[in-house]
Design an enzyme around this catalytic site. Structure first.
Site, PDB file in Angstrom:
ATOM      1  N   SER A  29       0.843  -1.193   0.145  1.00  0.00           N
ATOM      2  CA  SER A  29      -0.033   0.169  -0.008  1.00  0.00           C
ATOM      3  C   SER A  29       0.853   1.325   0.109  1.00  0.00           C
ATOM      4  CB  SER A  29      -0.985  -0.047   1.275  1.00  0.00           C
ATOM      5  OG  SER A  29       0.065  -0.217   2.335  1.00  0.00           O
ATOM      6  N   SER A 283     -16.801  24.810 -27.589  1.00  0.00           N
ATOM      7  CA  SER A 283     -16.942  23.468 -28.211  1.00  0.00           C
ATOM      8  C   SER A 283     -15.846  23.386 -29.206  1.00  0.00           C
ATOM      9  CB  SER A 283     -18.203  23.369 -28.545  1.00  0.00           C
ATOM     10  OG  SER A 283     -18.358  22.418 -29.740  1.00  0.00           O
ATOM     11  N   ASN A 291     -19.972  26.294 -22.602  1.00  0.00           N
ATOM     12  CA  ASN A 291     -20.321  25.011 -21.730  1.00  0.00           C
ATOM     13  C   ASN A 291     -20.211  25.012 -20.324  1.00  0.00           C
ATOM     14  OD1 ASN A 291     -21.496  23.908 -24.349  1.00  0.00           O
ATOM     15  ND2 ASN A 291     -19.322  22.873 -24.525  1.00  0.00           N
ATOM     16  N   GLU A 296     -21.025  20.642 -14.507  1.00  0.00           N
ATOM     17  CA  GLU A 296     -21.181  19.289 -14.836  1.00  0.00           C
ATOM     18  C   GLU A 296     -20.483  18.340 -14.258  1.00  0.00           C
ATOM     19  OE1 GLU A 296     -23.099  20.437 -19.554  1.00  0.00           O
ATOM     20  OE2 GLU A 296     -21.122  19.855 -19.251  1.00  0.00           O
ATOM     21  N   TYR A 323      -9.214  -6.769  13.475  1.00  0.00           N
ATOM     22  CA  TYR A 323      -8.345  -6.301  12.218  1.00  0.00           C
ATOM     23  C   TYR A 323      -8.235  -7.344  11.008  1.00  0.00           C
ATOM     24  CZ  TYR A 323      -5.377  -4.273   8.731  1.00  0.00           C
ATOM     25  OH  TYR A 323      -4.730  -3.972   7.501  1.00  0.00           O
TER      26      TYR A 323
END
Ligand code: ARG
Length: 463
Positions: A29, A283, A291, A296, A323
């Site tokens: 990790s 665009s 836009n 969005e 654990y």
């Protein structure tokens, strides 16, 4: 070469064959949990200081550990620290380097500790710091929306239900709805923080430890509000992370609703607002386009954060005490939740300052949709009609006005009187957008007087 230089030597001589490269990569990790390094150092320093206070390690060992960890801090800060996949995670990487630097004292640091309580502590310390940043960003966003509200208290827009024009509202009032949502998010984060800020360290692997640890002292040293009271629970539950992800998801859901409105409002069909060019994109094929990419994307990223909540809660559900390695999977969703949330809050606070309101378009839209029809009904009720009858009368009036393509207030008095003789000249005030707004003068209502009072309350609260 220190014993920890190779992971196969990190636990014992029990293993008869080395780990395959694939398994090493699968189980490691370090490439994401190295992000916890500051928390890991803080936890180790507090643990070592406590061990020395309790006479478990010598003062000389503590001094060596402090010096070694200080060097590691500067190596990590400068980028000189070499993170090794072979050493699996942030904890073993730092410990191995410490032992390389200071010898046996480094090997004593892990006395009375396990990576199980260590990692739970690190994640909590790290998350606490992030929550502290997030609440500041939430306050900034509320402030920005408050400013926008204050500038537009008297701007009238159509309020919607079912996305159909319903009743006129003040644009400031509409902004304050979001201030309320983010204020609750702020509260929620502070509440989550209390449960994040408890100390697992001292639980060791799962059952506590044989050394005379002073856990309360470590908790105070680390600024934590208390100690996890059951060792099995301390090392295994990640409910604090799940709670945080849930609170973060709600923030994003609120951002997403706001985004949806901004996107609608800046479309040609509404034309209620403009968003500063720096938050929009063009665009590649249609030269006329601007836009709303930022709202969005925020709406899209909400799905991602809610996904992390689902990942974390699912991660927990099948785990027996205590654990399990499953918990290593808590980090990437948590990290990405924090990163996404912070960036989103920052950008929205900025964008709120770049919104231009178009009052004429809003008023025109409010007039188009018979937004004051309820006001005519209320007017008739005040003249003595039961509300249900008034509702019926107004429905006929709206039908007639629709046929003529005019607003209710544009019908001549004589025409209105045909629907009910009680209607008099003062009806036109009731039918005006501003009259309608001013009439909603109850606590929490949209009358400008109420909106101004709310703004003052929020300002005082955010001071
Ligand atoms: N990297 C591990 C995690 O993130 C640390 C704890 C490992 N403990 C263990 N017993 N293998 O959860």
């Amino acid at each position: 070469m220190s014993q920890l230089d190779h992971k196969s030597a990190a636990w014992s001589a029990l293993f008869s064959e080395p780990m395959s490269d694939l398994v090493k990569r699968y189980t490691a990790s370090v490439f994401f949990d190295k992000r916890l390094w500051q928390a890991d150092l803080a936890g180790s320093l507090a643990h070592a200081a406590m061990l020395a206070r309790q006479g478990v390690i010598a003062d000389a060992d503590l001094a060596a550990i402090r010096q070694g960890l200080a060097q590691i801090r500067s190596e990590i800060e400068s980028g000189a620290f070499e993170w090794k996949l072979d050493l699996e995670d942030v904890h073993l990487n730092i410990e191995a380097r410490l032992t390389q630097l200071v010898g046996d004292a480094g090997k004593r640091l892990h006395t009375g500790r396990s990576r199980n309580d260590q990692v739970a502590t690190d994640v909590r310390l790290w998350l606490r710091g992030e929550i502290d940043l997030i609440v500041v960003l939430l306050a900034d966003l509320q402030q920005a929306l408050l400013t926008l509200a204050e500038q537009n208290v008297d701007v009238v827009m159509p309020g919607f239900t079912h996305l159909q024009v319903a009743q006129p509202v003040s644009f400031g009032h509409h902004m304050l709805a979001y201030v309320e949502m983010f204020a609750r998010d702020h509260e929620r984060m502070l509440d989550v923080r209390k449960r994040v800020n408890r100390l697992p360290l001292g639980a060791a692997a799962l059952a506590g430890t044989t050394y005379p640890l002073d856990r309360e002292w470590v908790a105070r040293e680390l600024g934590m509000e208390g100690v996890c009271q059951n060792s099995l629970d301390a090392v295994s539950d990640r409910d604090f992370a799940i709670e945080f992800a849930a609170a973060a998801s709600l923030v994003m859901v609120h951002v997403s609703r706001f985004s949806e409105e901004l996107i609608l409002w800046m479309s040609q069909n509404f034309g209620f607002i403009r968003i500063a060019d720096r938050f929009t994109t063009g665009s590649s094929i249609m030269p006329q386009k601007k836009n709303p990419d930022v709202p969005e994307l925020a709406r899209g990223k909400t799905g991602r954060v809610v996904g992390h909540l689902v990942a974390l809660i699912t991660l927990m559900k099948g785990q027996p005490l205590a654990y399990n390695k499953d918990n290593q999977e808590d980090k990437e969703p948590l990290f990405d939740t924090v990163d996404t949330l912070k960036d989103t809050l920052r950008i929205f606070a900025e964008m709120a300052g770049g919104i231009t309101v178009m009052p004429e378009a809003m008023e025109k839209a409010a007039r188009k949709g018979y937004a004051t029809a309820t006001d005519l009904a209320d007017y008739l009720v005040k003249k003595g009609l039961p509300f249900r009858d008034a509702h019926e009368v107004v429905a006929h009036a709206v039908k007639a006005a629709t046929a003529q393509g005019v607003d209710l207030g544009e019908l001549p008095l004589a025409a209105l009187q045909q629907f009910n003789p009680a209607i008099a000249q003062d009806v036109f005030e009731a039918l005006s957008l501003r009259g309608s707004l001013n009439a909603r003068n109850t606590l929490g209502g949209t009358a400008p007087a109420q909106v101004r009072a709310q703004i003052a309350r929020h300002k005082a609260r955010l001071q």
